[in-house]
Scaffold this motif. Structure first.
Motif, PDB file in Angstrom:
ATOM      1  N   HIS A 206       1.068  -6.546  24.579  1.00  0.00           N
ATOM      2  CA  HIS A 206       1.832  -6.297  23.363  1.00  0.00           C
ATOM      3  C   HIS A 206       1.363  -7.252  22.276  1.00  0.00           C
TER       4      HIS A 206
ATOM      5  N   TRP B 113       9.221 -10.669  17.047  1.00  0.00           N
ATOM      6  CA  TRP B 113       9.372  -9.331  17.612  1.00  0.00           C
ATOM      7  C   TRP B 113       8.162  -9.027  18.497  1.00  0.00           C
TER       8      TRP B 113
ATOM      9  N   VAL C 115       5.810  -6.150  19.682  1.00  0.00           N
ATOM     10  CA  VAL C 115       5.461  -4.796  19.246  1.00  0.00           C
ATOM     11  C   VAL C 115       4.480  -4.213  20.265  1.00  0.00           C
TER      12      VAL C 115
ATOM     13  N   PRO D   7       1.094  -3.685  15.210  1.00  0.00           N
ATOM     14  CA  PRO D   7       1.363  -3.196  13.857  1.00  0.00           C
ATOM     15  C   PRO D   7       0.311  -2.188  13.422  1.00  0.00           C
TER      16      PRO D   7
ATOM     17  N   ARG E 110       6.385   1.756  14.349  1.00  0.00           N
ATOM     18  CA  ARG E 110       6.174   0.950  15.546  1.00  0.00           C
ATOM     19  C   ARG E 110       7.456   0.314  16.051  1.00  0.00           C
TER      20      ARG E 110
ATOM     21  N   ALA F 109       9.594  -2.384  17.594  1.00  0.00           N
ATOM     22  CA  ALA F 109       9.462  -3.845  17.596  1.00  0.00           C
ATOM     23  C   ALA F 109      10.726  -4.427  18.212  1.00  0.00           C
TER      24      ALA F 109
ATOM     25  N   LEU G  61       8.883  -1.238  12.834  1.00  0.00           N
ATOM     26  CA  LEU G  61       7.998  -1.885  11.860  1.00  0.00           C
ATOM     27  C   LEU G  61       7.177  -0.780  11.216  1.00  0.00           C
TER      28      LEU G  61
END
Ligand code: MN
Length: 276
Positions: A41, A55, A57, A61, A69, A71, A167
């Motif tokens: 991640h 966060w 994700v 991003p 996305r 998050a 996001l």
């Protein structure tokens, strides 16, 4: 959130991660760390309120507004985590390889747009928007640029822990349709890949670069960070066998840190010097 949760999850005698400390001086940097733990991640962190709001994700991003996305908000991290790149030892929380995938500064955007465009806001507005779960920011990174929205999904999914955000890239000049994060697989600090950071690559190539490593860094603003990473890598083992330095790699591939813009250097150096 504070750093209690961060502290609770870690054993600092076993992990190279920095100890918890809330900074008095508030900066506005951001970092994205690619983290190969149990699942790969990207950790997206905003320096805010003396800590790094964080966060995870899963897909990373994107510069394509069509990508929303997921998050997952995680515990606040200490600001000194900003340039952490290396290995979290097995058996520890988040064990695995960490790469600094992007760094830069961010600006809060005002909740009020002017003629349909986002305009800079204040730190107080950012804190209020974060609390409200609708944060608008402008990123000035090496890879991530332009306006983004972070939207809290307030427990809409059954069984949700309330940590889910989205996001999303906003429409502006920095949009890249069909953005593919995998095209960017090196550290913006050291130029290394995940495999190189993890030390899985044959040490021969690294050894051959050692002489170059002794030379001057082409990016003096990174000297502190590079020295720190190098020290971590060398550990207490015989230094002749140690893994190659970051500067060797950056020099060898001729890009990475050298591409960092001057303004960004100033912005980032000022802050990281203070904690050194
Ligand atoms: Mn992580």
């Amino acid at each position: 959130m504070g750093l209690e949760e961060y502290k609770r999850k870690r054993r600092f005698e076993e992990t190279p991660e920095p100890p918890p400390k809330v900074e008095k001086k508030i900066g506005h940097r951001f970092v994205v760390q690619k983290h190969r733990a149990s699942h790969l991640h990207y950790d997206f962190r905003l320096e805010m309120e003396g800590v790094l709001k964080s966060w995870a994700v899963p897909k990373g991003p994107s510069l394509d507004p069509a990508d929303k996305r997921l998050a997952m908000q995680v515990e606040d991290h200490p600001v000194s985590y900003f340039d952490f790149e290396g290995i979290i030892p097995e058996g520890n929380y988040g064990a695995g390889t960490v790469m600094v995938w992007d760094v830069g500064t961010w600006e809060p955007l005002s909740p009020q747009t002017v003629e349909g465009k986002y305009v800079p806001g204040t730190a107080a507005e950012a804190s209020a928007m974060l609390k409200k779960g609708d944060l608008k920011i402008r990123l000035h990174g090496e890879r991530l640029k332009g306006d983004f929205a972070m939207i809290h999904m307030k427990g809409r999914r059954p069984g949700s822990k309330g940590t889910e955000w989205l996001l999303i890239k906003k429409h502006d000049d920095s949009v890249v349709a069909g953005y593919d994060i995998n095209e960017f697989d090196t550290s913006v600090l050291s130029g290394r890949t995940m495999v190189q950071i993890g030390g899985d690559e044959g040490s021969a190539e690294w050894e051959s670069n050692r002489a170059a490593a002794k030379g001057k860094s082409k990016a003096p603003w990174l000297a502190d960070t590079l020295a720190k990473l190098d020290k971590k890598k060398s550990g207490t083992k015989d230094s002749a066998n140690r893994k190659p330095t970051i500067s060797a790699k950056a020099g060898a591939n001729g890009k990475s840190s050298a591409t960092v813009s001057t303004t960004k250097k100033a912005a980032l150096t000022g802050k990281s010097k203070k904690k050194a």
